[in-house]
Design a protein around this motif. Structure first.
Motif, mmCIF file in Angstrom:
data_model
loop_
_atom_site.group_PDB
_atom_site.id
_atom_site.type_symbol
_atom_site.label_atom_id
_atom_site.label_comp_id
_atom_site.label_asym_id
_atom_site.label_seq_id
_atom_site.Cartn_x
_atom_site.Cartn_y
_atom_site.Cartn_z
ATOM 1 N N TRP A 91 17.657 33.773 -9.755
ATOM 2 C CA TRP A 91 18.350 32.528 -10.050
ATOM 3 C C TRP A 91 17.367 31.428 -10.439
ATOM 4 O O TRP A 91 16.155 31.580 -10.285
ATOM 5 C CB TRP A 91 19.179 32.077 -8.844
ATOM 6 N N GLY A 92 17.914 30.338 -10.947
ATOM 7 C CA GLY A 92 17.112 29.164 -11.261
ATOM 8 C C GLY A 92 17.890 27.898 -10.942
ATOM 9 O O GLY A 92 19.113 27.862 -11.086
ATOM 10 N N SER A 93 17.180 26.876 -10.543
ATOM 11 C CA SER A 93 17.852 25.618 -10.185
ATOM 12 C C SER A 93 18.457 24.941 -11.412
ATOM 13 O O SER A 93 19.334 24.089 -11.282
ATOM 14 C CB SER A 93 16.860 24.662 -9.506
ATOM 15 N N TRP A 94 18.001 25.300 -12.602
ATOM 16 C CA TRP A 94 18.468 24.712 -13.852
ATOM 17 C C TRP A 94 19.693 25.424 -14.422
ATOM 18 O O TRP A 94 20.228 25.011 -15.452
ATOM 19 C CB TRP A 94 17.343 24.763 -14.886
ATOM 20 N N CYS A 95 20.128 26.498 -13.769
ATOM 21 C CA CYS A 95 21.159 27.382 -14.311
ATOM 22 C C CYS A 95 22.503 27.110 -13.630
ATOM 23 O O CYS A 95 22.669 27.374 -12.441
ATOM 24 C CB CYS A 95 20.711 28.830 -14.092
ATOM 25 N N ASN A 96 23.465 26.576 -14.386
ATOM 26 C CA ASN A 96 24.757 26.218 -13.793
ATOM 27 C C ASN A 96 25.513 27.396 -13.175
ATOM 28 O O ASN A 96 26.081 27.252 -12.091
ATOM 29 C CB ASN A 96 25.636 25.504 -14.829
ATOM 30 N N PRO A 97 25.554 28.575 -13.806
ATOM 31 C CA PRO A 97 26.228 29.699 -13.142
ATOM 32 C C PRO A 97 25.556 30.088 -11.819
ATOM 33 O O PRO A 97 26.220 30.550 -10.896
ATOM 34 C CB PRO A 97 26.134 30.831 -14.174
ATOM 35 N N CYS A 98 24.231 29.878 -11.738
ATOM 36 C CA CYS A 98 23.527 30.158 -10.479
ATOM 37 C C CYS A 98 23.999 29.204 -9.383
ATOM 38 O O CYS A 98 24.188 29.602 -8.227
ATOM 39 C CB CYS A 98 22.014 30.010 -10.664
ATOM 40 N N LEU A 99 24.178 27.946 -9.735
ATOM 41 C CA LEU A 99 24.658 26.956 -8.766
ATOM 42 C C LEU A 99 26.093 27.270 -8.355
ATOM 43 O O LEU A 99 26.471 27.099 -7.199
ATOM 44 C CB LEU A 99 24.575 25.549 -9.353
ATOM 45 N N ALA A 100 26.883 27.761 -9.311
ATOM 46 C CA ALA A 100 28.282 28.076 -9.005
ATOM 47 C C ALA A 100 28.385 29.227 -8.004
ATOM 48 O O ALA A 100 29.284 29.249 -7.172
ATOM 49 C CB ALA A 100 29.032 28.420 -10.293
ATOM 50 N N PHE A 126 9.771 23.962 -8.321
ATOM 51 C CA PHE A 126 10.096 24.589 -7.040
ATOM 52 C C PHE A 126 10.716 23.573 -6.082
ATOM 53 O O PHE A 126 11.471 23.936 -5.189
ATOM 54 C CB PHE A 126 8.857 25.243 -6.423
ATOM 55 N N GLU A 127 10.421 22.300 -6.266
ATOM 56 C CA GLU A 127 11.067 21.263 -5.456
ATOM 57 C C GLU A 127 12.566 21.228 -5.752
ATOM 58 O O GLU A 127 13.385 21.076 -4.839
ATOM 59 C CB GLU A 127 10.445 19.884 -5.736
ATOM 60 N N ASN A 128 12.923 21.384 -7.021
ATOM 61 C CA ASN A 128 14.343 21.447 -7.376
ATOM 62 C C ASN A 128 15.009 22.657 -6.741
ATOM 63 O O ASN A 128 16.149 22.593 -6.276
ATOM 64 C CB ASN A 128 14.513 21.509 -8.897
ATOM 65 N N ALA A 129 14.297 23.779 -6.731
ATOM 66 C CA ALA A 129 14.844 25.002 -6.136
ATOM 67 C C ALA A 129 15.059 24.816 -4.632
ATOM 68 O O ALA A 129 16.089 25.221 -4.083
ATOM 69 C CB ALA A 129 13.914 26.178 -6.404
ATOM 70 N N LEU A 130 14.098 24.181 -3.970
ATOM 71 C CA LEU A 130 14.250 23.897 -2.536
ATOM 72 C C LEU A 130 15.444 22.978 -2.294
ATOM 73 O O LEU A 130 16.188 23.160 -1.319
ATOM 74 C CB LEU A 130 12.973 23.249 -1.986
#
Length: 199
Positions: A91-100, A126-130
């Protein structure tokens, strides 16, 4: 013998209705991708539809070897989880389906009898991911990787996130879910199928 010159027949032109439909489909396809936000060459990714592919035990390849620091800088090595079924989510913090799918994965990690591990994909921060983990209360670790680590998945390496892999007790890819997981129950069923077919 006199040869009759051949006539060129122009290909049929699509109707205005068909042409309009093709334009709409092309636009829909371009909008369905996960788009990275800076730092990853602005590439667009085609997102999977959540299709589950299961690999029979006799067709599974070598164990997956992935290790690295977590987002909290703690060591993670999938080899340490041999003997357990592992759910590996890319996953990635920038990826909307990942957040969903994040709240669904949190729920699944609390219900499904398997070890959960995340791995970042082309992460810009990585701060965004955290921050995403804190936002959704995700407690399982995520390997802090910018993308190359997914190559260890060989022919199953994802083109885009989210992608989820269920590894059997020997660390081999036993099932692949391309795209966002839509329910914890789906993942639980896949894990149970892997356990039943673990050879």
């Amino acid at each position: 013998m006199t040869r009759t010159p051949s006539r060129r027949v122009a290909p049929p032109r699509p109707s205005p209705l068909l042409s309009g439909l093709l334009v709409v489909l092309a636009l829909a396809g371009s909008l369905s991708g996960c788009s990275s936000l800076g730092g990853t060459d602005e590439a667009n990714f085609v997102v999977g539809d959540g299709t589950v592919v299961q690999i029979p035990a006799e067709e599974r390849t070598d164990p997956i070897e992935i290790a690295g620091p977590s987002l909290e800088d703690e060591p993670i090595d999938l080899a340490d989880l041999r003997g357990e079924v592992v759910v590996l989510n890319i996953w990635g913090s920038w990826c909307n389906p990942c957040l969903a799918e994040a709240p669904i994965l949190k729920e699944a990690s609390e219900q499904v009898d398997a070890s959960f591990v995340g791995m970042s994909f082309r992460e810009t921060s990585f701060e965004n991911a955290l921050a995403v983990e804190r936002r959704f209360g995700i407690e399982y670790p995520t390997i802090a990787d910018t993308g190359p680590g997914v190559l260890a998945l060989g022919r199953y390496a994802p083109r885009s996130p989210p992608s989820t892999y269920v590894l059997d007790t020997r660390g081999r890819v036993a099932a692949v879910i391309s795209g966002a997981i839509t329910s914890a129950g789906t993942l639980e069923d896949v894990v149970e199928d892997v356990k039943a077919d673990d050879g």
